[in-house]
Design an enzyme around this catalytic site. Sequence first.
Site, PDB file in Angstrom:
ATOM      1  N   HIS A  71       0.819  -1.209   0.000  1.00 22.88           N
ATOM      2  CA  HIS A  71       0.000   0.000   0.000  1.00 22.88           C
ATOM      3  C   HIS A  71       0.856   1.263   0.000  1.00 22.88           C
ATOM      4  CE1 HIS A  71      -4.312  -1.254   0.683  1.00 22.88           C
ATOM      5  NE2 HIS A  71      -3.663  -2.403   0.585  1.00 22.88           N
ATOM      6  N   ASP A  72       1.983   1.241   0.684  1.00 23.27           N
ATOM      7  CA  ASP A  72       2.846   2.420   0.698  1.00 23.27           C
ATOM      8  C   ASP A  72       3.478   2.651  -0.664  1.00 23.27           C
ATOM      9  OD1 ASP A  72       4.152   4.640   1.945  1.00 23.27           O
ATOM     10  OD2 ASP A  72       5.984   3.450   1.997  1.00 23.27           O
ATOM     11  N   GLY A  83       5.419   7.335  -3.941  1.00 27.77           N
ATOM     12  CA  GLY A  83       5.245   5.989  -3.426  1.00 27.77           C
ATOM     13  C   GLY A  83       6.491   5.572  -2.677  1.00 27.77           C
ATOM     14  N   ASP A  85       7.136   6.082   0.354  1.00 21.39           N
ATOM     15  CA  ASP A  85       7.540   7.304   1.046  1.00 21.39           C
ATOM     16  C   ASP A  85       7.082   7.361   2.497  1.00 21.39           C
ATOM     17  OD1 ASP A  85       4.807   7.614   0.697  1.00 21.39           O
ATOM     18  OD2 ASP A  85       5.020   9.137  -0.856  1.00 21.39           O
ATOM     19  N   PRO A 183      -5.394  -0.510  -6.247  1.00 24.24           N
ATOM     20  CA  PRO A 183      -6.440  -1.300  -6.901  1.00 24.24           C
ATOM     21  C   PRO A 183      -7.596  -1.576  -5.948  1.00 24.24           C
ATOM     22  CG  PRO A 183      -4.509  -2.651  -6.439  1.00 24.24           C
ATOM     23  CD  PRO A 183      -4.166  -1.252  -6.062  1.00 24.24           C
TER      24      PRO A 183
END
Length: 196
Positions: A71-72, A83, A85, A183
């Site tokens: 997810h990160d 991303g 980050d 997604p």
Amino acid sequence: MTYKSRQLGSSLVFILRLLGFMILAIDAKGLKLHFYKHSCPQAEKIVKEVTVKYVMQNATVSAPLLRLTFHDCFTNFLGLLQGCDAFVLLEPTKVNNATEKTYPPNLTLGGFYVIYAIKSALDEKCPGVVSCADIIKLAGRDAVELANFETQEVIASGQSWKVLTRRRYGTISLASEAAIYLPSRYDNITGTYPQI
């Protein structure tokens, strides 16, 4: 081993390889293996030790740590601009009450306490040196190395990847970016990766 178990294992290997590709594609620029070897020589060892401690207490924390990595890093993956980050860690503020962490799919993320424990341990040895963005990636890898997702036992799974380090914090954390690039749980591989 049953057909269902083999199918689950094959799917996991595919997902791990895809995740490794995505992470390298997103942030390979300026990153290197063992970036902290001079500024914080024990950094990767500390990350692994703390991760092992928590995975040994509860092997099911491996999956949330892997999901946290995904997810990160996935935010703006196709644009290759941001991303990886650590913005998924940021709580909302009065100035920005809609951070990546507040986006509905991110509300169910877990494993934050492991990341915070790792950061605390690192800051005892090397205050302010190792970024949370790198901690998330290293802990995700280390947790997967240790866990057998099928039996929820702690073992050496053999699944691993090299983690390049030297990530820095990004400049903007917006729930709207997560909404665009993460997604949906209803997406299939074709809908999620049409350009690949």
